[in-house]
Design an enzyme around this catalytic site. Structure first.
Site, mmCIF file in Angstrom:
data_model
loop_
_atom_site.group_PDB
_atom_site.id
_atom_site.type_symbol
_atom_site.label_atom_id
_atom_site.label_comp_id
_atom_site.label_asym_id
_atom_site.label_seq_id
_atom_site.Cartn_x
_atom_site.Cartn_y
_atom_site.Cartn_z
ATOM 1 N N ASN A 209 0.857 -1.186 -0.018
ATOM 2 C CA ASN A 209 0.093 -0.035 -0.127
ATOM 3 C C ASN A 209 0.751 1.307 -0.018
ATOM 4 O O ASN A 209 1.957 1.117 0.444
ATOM 5 C CB ASN A 209 -0.876 -0.151 1.285
ATOM 6 C CG ASN A 209 -2.069 -0.752 1.264
ATOM 7 O OD1 ASN A 209 -2.088 -1.800 0.479
ATOM 8 N ND2 ASN A 209 -2.711 -0.840 2.319
ATOM 9 N N ASP A 304 -5.404 -9.373 10.038
ATOM 10 C CA ASP A 304 -5.584 -7.957 10.288
ATOM 11 C C ASP A 304 -5.046 -7.897 11.643
ATOM 12 O O ASP A 304 -5.658 -8.439 12.794
ATOM 13 C CB ASP A 304 -7.211 -7.994 10.344
ATOM 14 C CG ASP A 304 -7.805 -6.672 10.389
ATOM 15 O OD1 ASP A 304 -6.831 -5.755 11.382
ATOM 16 O OD2 ASP A 304 -8.490 -6.225 9.577
HETATM 17 N N1 CTP Z 1 -4.963 -3.114 9.669
HETATM 18 C C1 CTP Z 1 -4.377 -3.883 10.174
HETATM 19 N N2 CTP Z 1 -4.100 -5.053 9.488
HETATM 20 C C2 CTP Z 1 -4.587 -5.331 8.178
HETATM 21 C C3 CTP Z 1 -5.580 -4.344 7.602
HETATM 22 C C4 CTP Z 1 -5.561 -3.014 8.336
HETATM 23 O O1 CTP Z 1 -3.858 -3.809 11.219
HETATM 24 N N3 CTP Z 1 -4.183 -6.465 7.573
HETATM 25 C C5 CTP Z 1 -5.444 -1.726 10.227
HETATM 26 C C6 CTP Z 1 -4.794 -0.574 9.946
HETATM 27 O O2 CTP Z 1 -3.556 -0.306 10.559
HETATM 28 C C7 CTP Z 1 -5.798 0.309 10.425
HETATM 29 C C8 CTP Z 1 -7.119 -0.233 10.208
HETATM 30 O O3 CTP Z 1 -6.715 -1.613 10.062
HETATM 31 O O4 CTP Z 1 -5.581 0.852 11.547
HETATM 32 C C9 CTP Z 1 -7.794 0.171 8.976
HETATM 33 O O5 CTP Z 1 -7.046 -0.165 7.897
HETATM 34 P P1 CTP Z 1 -7.522 0.216 6.238
HETATM 35 O O6 CTP Z 1 -6.728 -0.014 5.360
HETATM 36 O O7 CTP Z 1 -8.226 1.572 6.444
HETATM 37 O O8 CTP Z 1 -8.832 -0.832 6.277
HETATM 38 P P2 CTP Z 1 -8.975 -2.336 5.942
HETATM 39 O O9 CTP Z 1 -9.170 -2.989 7.110
HETATM 40 O O10 CTP Z 1 -7.735 -2.651 5.216
HETATM 41 O O11 CTP Z 1 -10.215 -2.230 4.974
HETATM 42 P P3 CTP Z 1 -10.626 -1.761 3.620
HETATM 43 O O12 CTP Z 1 -9.041 -1.752 2.799
HETATM 44 O O13 CTP Z 1 -11.407 -2.660 3.027
HETATM 45 O O14 CTP Z 1 -10.972 -0.080 3.581
#
Ligand code: CTP
Length: 401
Positions: A209, A304
Site C-alpha cells: 500500500n 488483520d
Molecule cells: N489493519 C491491520 N491489518 C490489516 C489491515 C488493516 O492492522 N491487515 C489496520 C490498519 O493499521 C488500520 C485499520 O486496520 O488501523 C484500517 O485499515 P484500512 O486499510 O483503512 O482498512 P482495511 O481493514 O484494510 O479495510 P479496507 O481496505 O476494506 O478499507
C-alpha cells in the site's frame, strides 16, 4: 535531580506578564532560567522583575558591548537544554521561520542547536492570516515545537484562538522536552505499527500500500514524549526513528503480527500501518519471467493486526486505536471499521489523492469512539500525533481517577 537549563525569550505581548509565573514554576522544577527580553517584551515587563525571579542577569540587546564580551549570542544559545519563546509574537515567529537575525533574540534562535519551543500569542486575525499559518507550518517542518495558542477572550477585546497557552500546558511541554518531572504516560507501555508492509511475489517484486510512515512515526514520538515506553513496529520506510522510541523493522504483515503479539502486554496499541490486505499465495524463489500469457497471481488475505489485537483473549491492550484511511463516506466507513474490528477508537481520514494527505505533512482527521465523533481541524501530522497522545493520556488519567 540534574538541573536543566532553559532559555526563555520573552516577546512583546500583553501575555509577557504571565511569563513571570512561568519562570517561578520552572524554578520550582529545578530548571534554571536565563531570560532574553526583546525590545517589545521590555515594554510590558521590566528586566528587573524578570531578573528577580530568574536570579540571573537578563539579556536585552545584541549590540550591548558588555553582553557580547561577557557572553556572546552563540554561547547564549549553546548553554541551553531548551530555548523557549513565550509569548511568541507574529513578528518573532516570522523571523524564526525565515531565519532572520537582527536582534539578540532572533540571533540566539538562529544560532541555537538545541530544541526550540514557541508559545504563540496574538490577535485571532493575526493568528489566522495565511502568512502566519505558513510560518507556523514552516516552524513545525523545521522541528520547532509549537505549544498553543489557546482559544478564548483576547486582550484586544476579541474572541478566538490566539491566547498564550495555559502555563500548565507550557510546563507540561517543557517537562516532556527536558525529560524532567512526572509525565502523564510514565509507567505505560505503547505499541505503534507504522509504514507499509511488503508482500513478496518473487525476489524483486512485491505488493504494497502507499504509506510514508510519517503519521505512525510521529505518534510513536509523541507517546514517548508523554513518558510512555514506546515500541514502533515499522514496515519499510525512509524515516529516522523518533528520539527515545524503540523500533523493530519488519517487512510483511505476518511479521508485523508476530512482532505485535510478542510485544504484549501493552497499555495502548495504535495501528497506523497501511498493511497490505493480501499476499501472494505462492512465493516464487526465482524472478518470474515475462511470458506471452497474461500474468495471474493468486492472493490470500493477510491477518488483520488491529482486529487480532482488539480481540486478543489474553493481554488485550487496555486501549486499542485503529486508523481508517478512506476515499469516500469517511465517517460511515470508519464507524463500520470500529465496530467490525472491535477496537476502542478509530482515527478516520480522507486519503483521496487530491487531499495530499498520503505522503504529505498535513492531515485532517476525525476521532471516533463508541459514542462520539471529534472532528479536528487541518494540522501537521506532528501536531495531530501530539493531540492523539494527549487524548490517550487523558483516557488513562480518567481511568485511574
Ligand atoms: N489493519 C491491520 N491489518 C490489516 C489491515 C488493516 O492492522 N491487515 C489496520 C490498519 O493499521 C488500520 C485499520 O486496520 O488501523 C484500517 O485499515 P484500512 O486499510 O483503512 O482498512 P482495511 O481493514 O484494510 O479495510 P479496507 O481496505 O476494506 O478499507
Amino acid at each position: 535531580m540534574q538541573t536543566k537549563f532553559n532559555y526563555l525569550i520573552i516577546g512583546g505581548g500583553i501575555a509577557a506578564y504571565k511569563t513571570l509565573d512561568l519562570i517561578r514554576r520552572l524554578r520550582d522544577m529545578h530548571v534554571s532560567v536565563r531570560a532574553i527580553l526583546t525590545d517589545g517584551g521590555a515594554q510590558f515587563i521590566t528586566p528587573l522583575s524578570v531578573a528577580s525571579l530568574t536570579g540571573e542577569k537578563v539579556y536585552t540587546d545584541l549590540f550591548s558591548l558588555t553582553d557580547e564580551t561577557e557572553m556572546g549570542h552563540i554561547r547564549l544559545s549553546r548553554d541551553a537544554d531548551l530555548v523557549l519563546v513565550a509569548p511568541a509574537t507574529a513578528n518573532l515567529i516570522a523571523k524564526i521561520a525565515s531565519g532572520r537575525a537582527d536582534d539578540l533574540a532572533s540571533t540566539t534562535l538562529l544560532a541555537a542547536n538545541k530544541p526550540v519551543m514557541v508559545c504563540p500569542s496574538m490577535n485571532v486575525e493575526m493568528w489566522l492570516k495565511p502568512s502566519t499559518r505558513r510560518n507556523i507550518m514552516q516552524l513545525e517542518a523545521d522541528g520547532v515545537t509549537v505549544v498553543g495558542p489557546a482559544s478564548g477572550d483576547l486582550a484586544c477585546g476579541e474572541f478566538g484562538e490566539g491566547r498564550l497557552a495555559e502555563i500548565n500546558d507550557i510546563i507540561l511541554a517543557v517537562k516532556r522536552s527536558l525529560g524532567v518531572g512526572n509525565l502523564p504516560l510514565n509507567g505505560r507501555r505503547a505499541l505503534v505499527t507504522a509504514g507499509p508492509t511488503h508482500e513478496a511475489i518473487d525476489p524483486v517484486r512485491y505488493i504494497a500500500n502507499r504509506s510514508s510512515g510519517k503519521q505512525g512515526y510521529a505518534i510513536s514520538g509523541a507517546l514517548h514524549r508523554l513518558g510512555a515506553e514506546t515500541l514502533l513496529i515499522s514496515g519499510p520506510t525512509n524515516l529516522g526513528t523518533p528520539e527515545g522510541v524503540e523500533r523493530l523493522d519488519i517487512t510483511s504483515a505476518d511479521e508485523m503480527l508476530a512482532a505485535a503479539e510478542a510485544a504484549l502486554p501493552v497499555d495502548v496499541a495504535i495501528c497506523v500501518a497501511a498493511v497490505s490486505d493480501w499476499k501472494p499465495k505462492h512465493l516464487s524463489c526465482q524472478k518470474i519471467k515475462k511470458g506471452s500469457k497474461p500474468m495471474l497471481i493468486d492472493l490470500l488475505e493477510n491477518p488483520d493486526i488491529l482486529r487480532q489485537l482488539s480481540r486478543a483473549r489474553n493481554n488485550r491492550p487496555n486501549l486499542v486505536i485503529g486508523f481508517a484511511a478512506e476515499t469516500n463516506q469517511v465517517l460511515e466507513n470508519a464507524k463500520a471499521k470500529l465496530l467490525a474490528k472491535k477496537c476502542d477508537w478509530i482515527v478516520a481520514n480522507n486519503v483521496s489523492l487530491e487531499t495530499g494527505i498520503l505522503g504529505g505533512d498535513q492531515t485532517e482527521v476525525h476521532l471516533l469512539t463508541s459514542d462520539k465523533v471529534e472532528s479536528w481541524p487541518v494540522m501537521s501530522k506532528q501536531k495531530m500525533a501530539a493531540r492523539l497522545a494527549e487524548s490517550v493520556a487523558k483516557y488513562f488519567t480518567l481511568q485511574a481517577s
